[in-house]
Write an enzyme that holds these catalytic residues in place. Structure first.
Site, PDB file in Angstrom:
ATOM      1  N   ASP A  96      20.259 -16.154 -71.743  1.00  0.00           N
ATOM      2  CA  ASP A  96      19.786 -15.154 -72.704  1.00  0.00           C
ATOM      3  C   ASP A  96      20.691 -15.187 -73.938  1.00  0.00           C
ATOM      4  O   ASP A  96      21.912 -15.125 -73.809  1.00  0.00           O
ATOM      5  CB  ASP A  96      19.813 -13.763 -72.065  1.00  0.00           C
ATOM      6  CG  ASP A  96      18.851 -13.666 -70.891  1.00  0.00           C
ATOM      7  OD1 ASP A  96      17.726 -14.181 -71.008  1.00  0.00           O
ATOM      8  OD2 ASP A  96      19.233 -13.098 -69.849  1.00  0.00           O
TER       9      ASP A  96
ATOM     10  N   ASP B 286      25.254 -10.636 -59.933  1.00  0.00           N
ATOM     11  CA  ASP B 286      25.595 -10.682 -61.355  1.00  0.00           C
ATOM     12  C   ASP B 286      26.720 -11.705 -61.553  1.00  0.00           C
ATOM     13  O   ASP B 286      27.702 -11.692 -60.798  1.00  0.00           O
ATOM     14  CB  ASP B 286      26.071  -9.285 -61.781  1.00  0.00           C
ATOM     15  CG  ASP B 286      26.254  -9.158 -63.280  1.00  0.00           C
ATOM     16  OD1 ASP B 286      26.559 -10.166 -63.953  1.00  0.00           O
ATOM     17  OD2 ASP B 286      26.104  -8.028 -63.773  1.00  0.00           O
TER      18      ASP B 286
ATOM     19  N   ASP C 253      17.345 -24.021 -76.117  1.00  0.00           N
ATOM     20  CA  ASP C 253      16.557 -24.315 -77.318  1.00  0.00           C
ATOM     21  C   ASP C 253      17.078 -23.501 -78.504  1.00  0.00           C
ATOM     22  O   ASP C 253      16.599 -23.670 -79.622  1.00  0.00           O
ATOM     23  CB  ASP C 253      15.090 -23.915 -77.099  1.00  0.00           C
ATOM     24  CG  ASP C 253      14.984 -22.412 -76.936  1.00  0.00           C
ATOM     25  OD1 ASP C 253      15.654 -21.874 -76.042  1.00  0.00           O
ATOM     26  OD2 ASP C 253      14.276 -21.766 -77.737  1.00  0.00           O
TER      27      ASP C 253
HETATM   28  N1  SAM Z   1      17.550 -20.910 -66.315  1.00  0.00           N
HETATM   29  C1  SAM Z   1      16.155 -20.511 -66.284  1.00  0.00           C
HETATM   30  C2  SAM Z   1      15.322 -21.422 -67.133  1.00  0.00           C
HETATM   31  O1  SAM Z   1      15.898 -22.155 -67.941  1.00  0.00           O
HETATM   32  O2  SAM Z   1      14.097 -21.427 -66.976  1.00  0.00           O
HETATM   33  C3  SAM Z   1      15.991 -19.035 -66.703  1.00  0.00           C
HETATM   34  C4  SAM Z   1      16.333 -18.728 -68.131  1.00  0.00           C
HETATM   35  S1  SAM Z   1      16.194 -16.988 -68.495  1.00  0.00           S
HETATM   36  C5  SAM Z   1      16.140 -16.934 -70.230  1.00  0.00           C
HETATM   37  C6  SAM Z   1      17.835 -16.406 -68.146  1.00  0.00           C
HETATM   38  C7  SAM Z   1      18.032 -15.963 -66.719  1.00  0.00           C
HETATM   39  O3  SAM Z   1      19.387 -15.613 -66.513  1.00  0.00           O
HETATM   40  C8  SAM Z   1      17.204 -14.731 -66.361  1.00  0.00           C
HETATM   41  O4  SAM Z   1      16.467 -14.970 -65.178  1.00  0.00           O
HETATM   42  C9  SAM Z   1      18.259 -13.648 -66.173  1.00  0.00           C
HETATM   43  O5  SAM Z   1      17.877 -12.662 -65.236  1.00  0.00           O
HETATM   44  C10 SAM Z   1      19.452 -14.457 -65.727  1.00  0.00           C
HETATM   45  N2  SAM Z   1      20.737 -13.795 -66.018  1.00  0.00           N
HETATM   46  C11 SAM Z   1      21.118 -13.274 -67.202  1.00  0.00           C
HETATM   47  N3  SAM Z   1      22.347 -12.740 -67.121  1.00  0.00           N
HETATM   48  C12 SAM Z   1      22.747 -12.925 -65.832  1.00  0.00           C
HETATM   49  C13 SAM Z   1      23.918 -12.576 -65.125  1.00  0.00           C
HETATM   50  N4  SAM Z   1      24.916 -11.904 -65.722  1.00  0.00           N
HETATM   51  N5  SAM Z   1      24.013 -12.916 -63.818  1.00  0.00           N
HETATM   52  C14 SAM Z   1      22.998 -13.579 -63.200  1.00  0.00           C
HETATM   53  N6  SAM Z   1      21.857 -13.941 -63.827  1.00  0.00           N
HETATM   54  C15 SAM Z   1      21.734 -13.615 -65.128  1.00  0.00           C
END
Ligand code: SAM
Length: 214
Positions: A118, A96, A154
């Protein structure tokens, strides 16, 4: 993001300890030793399926890359890319981002990438956004003086929020594009989300900010 459970993911990850580093907190201050060289270390927070970080590592062998992803069922996709392509300057962590300062020492990292984070659009979820001030404080702690944060998305709402959050925190904005794919920015490596959303006609926003006050 919906995460599909993959029962084999854990075994696959533990079978590749030279790529997905286990017990990463034990390497705090020692990441150069993990890579076996003095090259700068860039991390991507929220790596997802790993297309960006694997592409960057192949394009820039003189930089070490670490992809950080919360969900092992997503990280295995990045691991498959790293394992298939034998990329020595790429490591992955199944952690995390809230734990970044327990994993990396002060000034151990030269650049932080945030790609299509996200958006958490509800105000009550603001603290979960990876550009919220508590995350910026963690990035600032682990970044070298003059270290940079590069962010693309985006999502207009998240981009506007992030511009404000970074500026209020005291980071210096050094590059802003409101339409990355029609800009003069060269060598862009697309993420999985970037391919999906730009393919649907969405504009891609991008910024770079520098850590000044250390
Ligand atoms: N960066 C990639 C892309 O552009 O294709 C993935 C985008 S996806 C919307 C966001 C990613 O961030 C997800 O795989 C999610 O599990 C990860 N994520 C969100 N919060 C996180 C955190 N606190 N620590 C690690 N990963 C995280």
């Amino acid at each position: 993001m919906r995460v599909r459970n993959k029962p084999w993911a854990n075994d696959y990850i533990t079978d590749h300890p030279h790529i997905v580093i286990q017990e990463p907190k034990s390497f705090k201050g020692k990441w150069k030793e993990v890579f076996g060289n003095d090259h700068p270390i860039h991390i991507e927070v929220g790596t997802g399926k790993g297309q960006f970080i694997a592409g960057m590592a192949k394009q820039n062998p003189e930089v070490n890359y670490i992809g950080i992803e919360l969900f092992e069922s997503v990280l295995v996709n990045a691991l498959q890319k790293a394992a298939d392509d034998h990329i020595p300057n790429l490591k992955l962590l199944n952690v995390d981002a809230a734990d970044l300062t327990e994993i990396f020492d002060q000034k151990e990292i030269s650049r932080v990438y945030l790609n299509f984070s996200d958006p958490w659009p509800k105000k009550r979820h603001e603290k979960r956004r990876l550009t919220y001030k508590t995350f910026l404080a963690k990035y600032e702690e682990i970044l070298v003086k003059g270290g940079e944060i590069h962010f693309k998305t985006d999502n207009q709402g998240l981009f506007e929020y992030s511009l404000k959050s970074l500026a209020e925190y005291g980071l210096k904005l050094i590059y802003v594009s409101l339409d990355l794919h029609n800009s003069d920015f060269e060598d862009n490596i697309m993420t999985e989300y970037e391919e999906k959303f730009s393919g649907m006609g969405q504009k891609i926003y991008r910024l770079e900010a520098k850590c000044m006050n250390k």
